[in-house]
Design an enzyme around this catalytic site. Structure first.
Site, PDB file in Angstrom:
ATOM      1  CB  VAL A  59      -1.147  -9.670   5.912  1.00  0.00           C
ATOM      2  CG1 VAL A  59      -1.626 -11.051   6.304  1.00  0.00           C
ATOM      3  CG2 VAL A  59      -2.040  -8.789   4.978  1.00  0.00           C
ATOM      4  N   GLY A  98       0.640  -1.240  -0.093  1.00  0.00           N
ATOM      5  CA  GLY A  98      -0.054  -0.187   0.040  1.00  0.00           C
ATOM      6  C   GLY A  98       0.838   1.280  -0.020  1.00  0.00           C
ATOM      7  CD  GLU A  99       2.127   3.403  -4.285  1.00  0.00           C
ATOM      8  OE1 GLU A  99       1.471   4.422  -4.705  1.00  0.00           O
ATOM      9  OE2 GLU A  99       3.168   2.640  -5.094  1.00  0.00           O
ATOM     10  CE  LYS A 100      -3.029   8.730  -3.904  1.00  0.00           C
ATOM     11  NZ  LYS A 100      -4.286   9.556  -4.729  1.00  0.00           N
ATOM     12  CB  ALA A 101      -4.705   2.846   1.946  1.00  0.00           C
ATOM     13  N   PRO A 102      -1.338   2.152   3.206  1.00  0.00           N
ATOM     14  CG  PRO A 102       0.130   3.089   4.883  1.00  0.00           C
ATOM     15  CD  PRO A 102      -0.990   3.445   3.917  1.00  0.00           C
ATOM     16  CG  ASN A 103      -2.726  -3.383   3.559  1.00  0.00           C
ATOM     17  OD1 ASN A 103      -2.409  -4.616   3.312  1.00  0.00           O
ATOM     18  ND2 ASN A 103      -2.881  -2.664   2.293  1.00  0.00           N
ATOM     19  CG  ASP A 137      -3.902  -5.537  -7.350  1.00  0.00           C
ATOM     20  OD1 ASP A 137      -3.541  -5.660  -8.675  1.00  0.00           O
ATOM     21  OD2 ASP A 137      -3.242  -4.815  -6.468  1.00  0.00           O
ATOM     22  CE  LYS A 194      -5.358  -5.604   3.343  1.00  0.00           C
ATOM     23  NZ  LYS A 194      -5.726  -5.833   1.918  1.00  0.00           N
TER      24      LYS A 194
END
Length: 518
Positions: free
Chosen positions: A76, A69-74, A195, A90
């Protein structure tokens, strides 16, 4: 090891996991409590943040299996519950879902249960924290096996080859199983998958490929549906930023290219080969020619259809399944036809998992014994004899509701009961549905009876939903868990069924000792 992965390459971490356990307390979704992890497996639960911290060793970096993620990193994490069951967690940042009301999609995704999915089993929305909880898949991603593998992936004596990526039969199995997962999601009203790529394909404890449930929702409220390189993105998404069912077909085509080539090559490059019919140039050199040209051509042509520029020219999910299914049985032209019947764990070179005992080693009640034997006739007899004694106190109706709706509704239930006793299960389903659809009264017994009726009509998916609804009405009612165990077994989810059966027995014993529940 894999999990219900994000889209980036998984990270490695240490294997010291035995200390990461936690106490799983009842939690609720829409007022319905889930008792124990087994309930979470078949249903869907809201976890406490403290529970997930305990399961993941306080979100230790040692537990990270992937991050993206870039704008919304996550990130797991893997975690472990007190009953030693592994989960994938996650974890999003606050910016991903600032409004908790917008973090409602997981509840819809949680209704999906299928053996081809790494199923979503719960979520957490606590303060600024947003987390998803899914079944853990221990045997890595397709990307790892195709692009990054250095271990022995096929330890089969006749082959005599080491350090190789999956053989052709395994690749065909991956393609079919993922197509089946997408078709199931489409049939259940969730056709959009965000994706889709080789990192979303995971391998369970049996080595069978499954599709990550995390792709059924975006990484954030305003997040992109595709985080991969633009070269792999459907052309219509580049034009308008929208994901459609046809976009999913395009992405499936890129996965087929991965399976054919063993490399993550841009579709535009592959399309040049497809147009030139250069199939041998496209094929993975690691296969060393050990594949059926006829089968490869079928997959090659299907990939070409999926990658069509015009969305309307791409195949539907049911077409993907119908095209790939015959290849599982068409072994005569294959260089190693025996592999088509070989279990996935053999083809991946992993140990066979230890099967959980189907029944606990203690004396069983009549209902537990009937469920363990999948004796639907005995279960029917039990439900008839139980009548509605477990429904007491579940309904409080106003005088107006009694006078206006009760007569017709109770008449529908009465007709359903008569049909149920007479083993006219189709009529029972119809009558009980009339009772349930009115919605004035709730009855876990009606849902349990309709669940068995669905099983008798060979509709295990509907049976599982009814059994889960019975649990929502009465969270500690053992009969609801018993019915879920039978439905899960009918769906070939045998490990989950065994866990659910044990949970039902525990609840029944608790009731007999004088605790709440039945």
């Amino acid at each position: 090891m894999g999990c219900c992965a994000s889209t980036e390459q998984p990270l490695h971490r240490t294997e010291n996991k035995d200390h990461r356990q936690q106490h799983r307390r009842p939690s609720s979704v829409n007022g319905a409590s889930a008792v124990g992890s087994s309930a979470t497996e078949a249903g869907f639960s809201e976890f406490l943040l403290s529970e997930l911290k305990s399961a993941t060793n306080n979100f230790s970096s040692d537990n990270i299996v992937s991050e993206s993620g870039e704008k919304a990193p996550n990130v797991v994490y893997e975690g472990r519950l007190q009953n030693r069951r592994w989960i994938a967690v996650k974890k999003f940042t606050k910016m991903a879902w600032p409004d908790p009301k917008q973090f409602a999609v997981p509840k819809e995704v949680g209704k999906l249960k299928h053996k081809r999915l790494a199923n979503l089993i719960g979520y957490c929305c606590d303060g600024d924290e947003r987390l998803l909880v899914a079944e853990f898949m221990p045997n890595e991603t397709l990307a790892k096996h195709l692009f990054h593998c250095t271990s022995v992936l096929l330890n089969y004596p006749i082959m005599g080859r080491e350090n190789q990526t999956p053989e052709w039969a395994m690749r065909l199995r991956v393609a079919l199983y993922i197509a089946e997962a997408l078709d199931y999601c489409t049939s259940e009203g969730r056709p959009l998958y965000h994706d889709l790529n080789a990192y979303r394909v995971l391998f369970d404890e049996n080595g069978d490929p499954r599709l990550s449930c995390f792709g059924l929702m975006k990484n954030s409220r305003d997040g992109k549906s595709y985080s991969t390189n633009l070269a792999y993105t459907p052309p219509e998404y580049l034009r308008n930023g929208r994901v459609t069912q046809e976009s999913v077909a395009f992405s499936f085509g890129t996965v087929l290219l991965d399976l054919l080539s063993g490399k993550h090559i841009p579709p535009s490059h592959a399309l040049d080969m497809i147009r030139g019919k250069n199939i041998l140039l496209l094929m993975d050199s690691h296969l060393e020619g050990n594949f059926s040209t006829e089968e490869a051509t079928v997959v090659f042509d299907l990939a070409s259809q999926c990658l069509q520029y015009e969305p309307r020219e791409r195949p539907k999910t049911k077409d993907l399944v119908s095209t790939l299914t015959p290849l599982q049985n068409k072994s005569d032209a294959s260089p190693y036809p025996f592999l088509f019947g070989v279990p996935s764990y053999v083809m991946l070179g992993i140990p066979k998992r230890e099967e959980a005992p189907s029944t606990p080693p203690r004396p069983l009640s009549p209902m537990a014994d009937a469920c363990s034997r999948m004796d639907l006739t005995a279960i029917h007899q039990f439900l008839v004899m139980q009548h509605y004694k477990d429904d007491e106190g579940t309904n409080e109706l106003s005088f107006q509701e009694w006078t206006q709706q009760m007569r017709d509704m109770l008449d529908a239930r009465k007709r359903g009961d008569l049909a149920f006793r007479e083993k006219d299960f189709k009529t029972a389903v119809d009558c009980y549905s009339q009772f349930i659809d009115v919605g004035t009264m709730i009855s876990q017994t009606v849902h349990a009876r309709r669940s068995l009726s669905y099983l008798m009509c060979d509709q295990p998916d509907a049976a599982l939903r009814d059994a889960m609804q019975a649990q929502c009405i009465s969270p500690d009612w053992s009969t609801a868990f018993y019915m879920q165990a039978v439905a899960l077994s009918k769906l070939d989810m045998h490990k989950d069924a065994a866990d659910m059966l044990n949970e039902a027995i525990i609840l029944e014993e608790k009731k007999q000792r004088g605790g709440k529940g039945s």
